[in-house]
Design an enzyme around this catalytic site. Structure first.
Site, PDB file in Angstrom:
ATOM      1  N   GLY A  67       0.891  -1.057   0.091  1.00  0.00           N
ATOM      2  CA  GLY A  67       0.069   0.074   0.085  1.00  0.00           C
ATOM      3  C   GLY A  67       0.842   1.293   0.005  1.00  0.00           C
ATOM      4  N   GLY A 115      -0.821  -5.047   0.894  1.00  0.00           N
ATOM      5  CA  GLY A 115      -2.031  -4.448   0.023  1.00  0.00           C
ATOM      6  C   GLY A 115      -2.290  -5.450  -1.014  1.00  0.00           C
ATOM      7  N   GLU A 138       4.705  -6.224   7.615  1.00  0.00           N
ATOM      8  CA  GLU A 138       4.719  -5.024   8.366  1.00  0.00           C
ATOM      9  C   GLU A 138       5.318  -4.961   9.847  1.00  0.00           C
ATOM     10  OE1 GLU A 138       1.450  -5.772   5.440  1.00  0.00           O
ATOM     11  OE2 GLU A 138       2.443  -7.220   6.960  1.00  0.00           O
ATOM     12  N   ASP A 146      -2.343  -6.315   8.020  1.00  0.00           N
ATOM     13  CA  ASP A 146      -3.868  -6.174   7.900  1.00  0.00           C
ATOM     14  C   ASP A 146      -4.445  -6.464   6.699  1.00  0.00           C
ATOM     15  OD1 ASP A 146      -2.424  -4.484   6.150  1.00  0.00           O
ATOM     16  OD2 ASP A 146      -3.849  -2.670   6.688  1.00  0.00           O
TER      17      ASP A 146
END
Length: 341
Positions: A67, A115, A138, A146
């Site tokens: 992302g 992402g 992450e 996420d």
């Protein structure tokens, strides 16, 4: 093909989405999320569209490398509102994919991280190739796994998901299939999207659907250690294991202590949930808060801005990350809770 960040069109039996941000390895931004949502909603009730195919522009690297992390950092330094808006769009897209009534095929022929995992792993079909590199990295920047990581990671075999979430370990090629992240593997994806658009899912006939991973010899230690109740216990278990296990322990000691404890809880909670939307609400609560932490801003500085790879984590060690702090990331957001399409 186009200056558009995604190229959405109907072709044969399919709705086709091609990611088109090659200079950013097709990393997601809000415009891409919004355009993907628009296309998927248009095709959901279109009888001419039998399946959806997602790939990236040919002759460019990466499927989708993540992302817009720099935007998240900038937003976190301010009021976090832009980051919240991005998470809302991205998580609604993840949910739309997970709930989509038609076959959704992602050809993950390249780097697939963060992402990029969110726009592939929740679909029915994920085709890996020798070019595929999967990771949820992450913990190395003080964020958290996420885009539905709390849902799909604990549903992988044994404790593979916890290992991948905490260490940020990379899987390549057939290992992505062996882990269950991919459903199919092909040595060469050239022309596969066009073939799928013409023939439908029968174009997948003959592709490999099982493999033994290079991590197979470590599964007993992965399950034995990463199944522990606390991050501290995981590290202690690894430290007295094989040389490979000890390397995992050393890796964990370089990661964000806050992320490690939040992600460990996230996967344990997500593994118990029965509703994907509840998982995404949980992740929205975490993400809305995490981007505004000094810890995340420092992680991005160290890894992506100054690139000294020497983050000064806040808190600095696991002992300083107490349960009250971890709890605060999971607390309801009241009027700011994630809503869905």
């Amino acid at each position: 093909m186009s200056d558009q960040v995604i190229i959405a069109r109907k072709e044969g039996r399919a709705g086709r989405i091609t990611l088109n941000r090659p200079k950013a390895l097709h990393s997601l931004n809000q415009e891409m999320c919004d355009l993907m949502i628009e296309a998927l909603l248009a095709w959901r009730d279109d009888d001419a569209v039998e399946l959806v195919i997602v790939d990236h522009l040919e002759d460019t690297r990466g499927f989708c490398a993540g992302g817009d992390i720099r935007m998240l950092q900038d937003s976190g330094k301010a009021d976090g509102k832009e980051a919240q808006a991005f998470f809302a769009a991205e998580y609604r897209l993840n949910t739309l994919i997970e709930e989509y009534p038609k076959p959704y095929v992602a050809i993950i022929d390249g780097v697939t991280m963060g992402g990029g995992v969110g726009i592939s792993v929740h679909g029915d079909v994920r085709v890996a190739t020798p070019n595929t590199t999967f990771a949820m990295p992450e913990s190395g920047i003080g964020l958290f796994p996420d885009v539905g990581g709390g849902w799909f990671l604990p549903r992988l075999k044994g404790e593979l998901g916890q290992w991948l979430a905490l260490t940020g370990a990379r899987l390549k090629g057939k290992d992505v299939l062996a882990a269950g992240v991919a459903t199919h593997f092909t040595e060469d994806a050239t022309g596969l999207a066009a073939k799928l658009a013409k023939q439908g899912l029968s174009a997948l006939d003959g592709l490999e659907q099982s493999a033994e991973g290079s991590f197979a010899e470590h599964l007993s230690e992965i399950d034995g250690c990463f199944g522990k109740d606390t991050v501290e216990e995981i590290i202690s278990c690894l430290e007295v294991g094989s040389e490979w296990a000890q390397k995992q322990a050393e890796t964990l000691k370089t990661k964000s202590p806050l992320t490690l404890k939040v992600a460990h809880r996230q996967l344990r909670e997500g593994g118990k949930l029965t509703d994907f939307r509840e998982n995404m609400k949980m992740e929205y609560r975490i993400g809305s808060r995490m981007v505004c932490t000094e810890n995340f801003i420092e992680g991005v500085r160290a890894v992506l801005v100054d690139r000294d790879n020497d983050p000064k984590w806040v808190p600095a060690d696991l002992a300083s990350v107490d349960e009250k702090l971890v709890d605060s990331f999971f607390a309801p957001l009241g009027a700011d809770e994630l809503t869905f399409l």
